[in-house]
Design a protein around this motif. Sequence first.
Motif, PDB file in Angstrom:
ATOM      1  N   MET A   1       0.644  -1.220  -0.065  1.00 50.34           N
ATOM      2  CA  MET A   1       0.009  -0.020   0.037  1.00 50.34           C
ATOM      3  C   MET A   1       0.903   1.343   0.105  1.00 50.34           C
ATOM      4  O   MET A   1       2.182   1.387   0.726  1.00 50.34           O
ATOM      5  N   THR A   2       0.483   2.136  -0.930  1.00 53.59           N
ATOM      6  CA  THR A   2       1.265   3.428  -0.942  1.00 53.59           C
ATOM      7  C   THR A   2       0.999   4.308   0.404  1.00 53.59           C
ATOM      8  O   THR A   2      -0.030   4.467   0.605  1.00 53.59           O
ATOM      9  N   PRO A   3       1.974   4.868   0.899  1.00 49.00           N
ATOM     10  CA  PRO A   3       1.980   5.697   2.044  1.00 49.00           C
ATOM     11  C   PRO A   3       1.128   6.918   1.674  1.00 49.00           C
ATOM     12  O   PRO A   3       1.234   7.623   0.463  1.00 49.00           O
ATOM     13  N   PRO A   4       0.369   7.670   2.505  1.00 44.90           N
ATOM     14  CA  PRO A   4      -0.231   9.030   2.152  1.00 44.90           C
ATOM     15  C   PRO A   4       0.841   9.994   1.791  1.00 44.90           C
ATOM     16  O   PRO A   4       2.020  10.030   2.344  1.00 44.90           O
ATOM     17  N   PRO A   5       0.454  10.941   0.872  1.00 49.36           N
ATOM     18  CA  PRO A   5       1.319  12.037   0.685  1.00 49.36           C
ATOM     19  C   PRO A   5       1.922  12.732   1.730  1.00 49.36           C
ATOM     20  O   PRO A   5       1.127  13.197   2.603  1.00 49.36           O
ATOM     21  N   THR A   6       3.142  13.210   1.992  1.00 47.44           N
ATOM     22  CA  THR A   6       3.673  14.201   2.904  1.00 47.44           C
ATOM     23  C   THR A   6       3.431  15.383   2.683  1.00 47.44           C
ATOM     24  O   THR A   6       3.196  15.921   1.763  1.00 47.44           O
ATOM     25  N   LEU A   7       2.912  16.344   3.728  1.00 47.36           N
ATOM     26  CA  LEU A   7       2.658  17.742   3.733  1.00 47.36           C
ATOM     27  C   LEU A   7       4.127  18.285   4.308  1.00 47.36           C
ATOM     28  O   LEU A   7       4.621  18.242   5.244  1.00 47.36           O
ATOM     29  N   THR A   8       4.353  19.296   3.437  1.00 47.74           N
ATOM     30  CA  THR A   8       5.673  19.938   3.670  1.00 47.74           C
ATOM     31  C   THR A   8       5.219  21.680   3.248  1.00 47.74           C
ATOM     32  O   THR A   8       4.861  22.117   2.242  1.00 47.74           O
ATOM     33  N   PHE A   9       5.816  22.632   4.096  1.00 45.77           N
ATOM     34  CA  PHE A   9       5.558  23.940   3.902  1.00 45.77           C
ATOM     35  C   PHE A   9       6.939  24.348   3.228  1.00 45.77           C
ATOM     36  O   PHE A   9       8.053  24.054   3.429  1.00 45.77           O
ATOM     37  N   ILE A  10       6.671  24.972   2.074  1.00 51.12           N
ATOM     38  CA  ILE A  10       8.021  25.423   1.141  1.00 51.12           C
ATOM     39  C   ILE A  10       7.725  26.744   0.784  1.00 51.12           C
ATOM     40  O   ILE A  10       6.742  27.456   1.237  1.00 51.12           O
ATOM     41  N   GLN A  11       8.777  27.486   0.278  1.00 54.91           N
ATOM     42  CA  GLN A  11       8.734  28.884  -0.352  1.00 54.91           C
ATOM     43  C   GLN A  11       9.145  28.794  -1.684  1.00 54.91           C
ATOM     44  O   GLN A  11       9.977  27.961  -2.319  1.00 54.91           O
ATOM     45  N   PRO A  12       8.683  29.771  -2.438  1.00 52.94           N
ATOM     46  CA  PRO A  12       9.613  30.071  -3.986  1.00 52.94           C
ATOM     47  C   PRO A  12      11.058  29.782  -3.730  1.00 52.94           C
ATOM     48  O   PRO A  12      11.735  30.215  -2.869  1.00 52.94           O
ATOM     49  N   GLY A  13      11.642  29.032  -4.754  1.00 49.72           N
ATOM     50  CA  GLY A  13      12.980  28.553  -4.509  1.00 49.72           C
ATOM     51  C   GLY A  13      13.300  27.343  -4.258  1.00 49.72           C
ATOM     52  O   GLY A  13      14.166  26.765  -4.435  1.00 49.72           O
ATOM     53  N   HIS A  14      12.223  26.561  -3.525  1.00 50.26           N
ATOM     54  CA  HIS A  14      12.361  25.404  -2.943  1.00 50.26           C
ATOM     55  C   HIS A  14      12.497  24.204  -4.199  1.00 50.26           C
ATOM     56  O   HIS A  14      11.685  24.414  -5.246  1.00 50.26           O
ATOM     57  N   PRO A  15      13.011  23.129  -3.808  1.00 52.67           N
ATOM     58  CA  PRO A  15      12.891  22.212  -5.110  1.00 52.67           C
ATOM     59  C   PRO A  15      11.456  21.747  -5.484  1.00 52.67           C
ATOM     60  O   PRO A  15      11.356  21.369  -6.502  1.00 52.67           O
ATOM     61  N   LEU A  16      10.534  21.726  -4.520  1.00 52.95           N
ATOM     62  CA  LEU A  16       9.093  21.359  -4.993  1.00 52.95           C
ATOM     63  C   LEU A  16       8.211  22.405  -5.588  1.00 52.95           C
ATOM     64  O   LEU A  16       7.002  22.297  -5.920  1.00 52.95           O
ATOM     65  N   TYR A  17       8.957  23.516  -5.432  1.00 59.26           N
ATOM     66  CA  TYR A  17       8.066  24.793  -6.006  1.00 59.26           C
ATOM     67  C   TYR A  17       7.744  24.688  -7.566  1.00 59.26           C
ATOM     68  O   TYR A  17       6.456  24.901  -7.766  1.00 59.26           O
TER      69      TYR A  17
END
Length: 148
Positions: free
Chosen positions: A1-17
């Motif tokens: 079973m796939t784990p639930p998505p992780t919640l992360t606070f980011i800002q512009p410039g973050h790799p996930l932005y």
Amino acid sequence: MTPPPTLTFIQPGHPLYAGELELRFRVLREPLGFTREQVTFPFEPQSLHLVAHQGDTVLGCVLFHPEDARGGRLYQMAVASHLQGQGLGARLVRGLEEALRGRGFTHVHLHARDTAIRFYERLGYTVYGEPYTEVGIPHRNMRKSLDT
């Protein structure tokens, strides 16, 4: 079973932005005929960005722009189309609200598309004011006290 998505606070410039911007474009802007350049707001660096992700893949996001020491506006709530209706959006909003309470915020407002009003009502938001058109589609103002 796939784990639930992780919640992360980011800002512009973050790799996930970049993934956040792509999701917002695909879910919120592209269906309305907007371009990628029309997905960002000038106040994004001052906003909180909460993303749901699996590794480097952004699956959901919600942003908050503080307008004063006690409140501000929730905006750009988006969940990948294949995950909509499965609770990720509610998890994002609740996670954001919890963080806002921890930072001393007491109220939030938002501009809800007509199609999202019931979603926000289930999370305790109430409609106020008259209907209006924004980005070419019907919207309503909604708000919630975080004191409860």
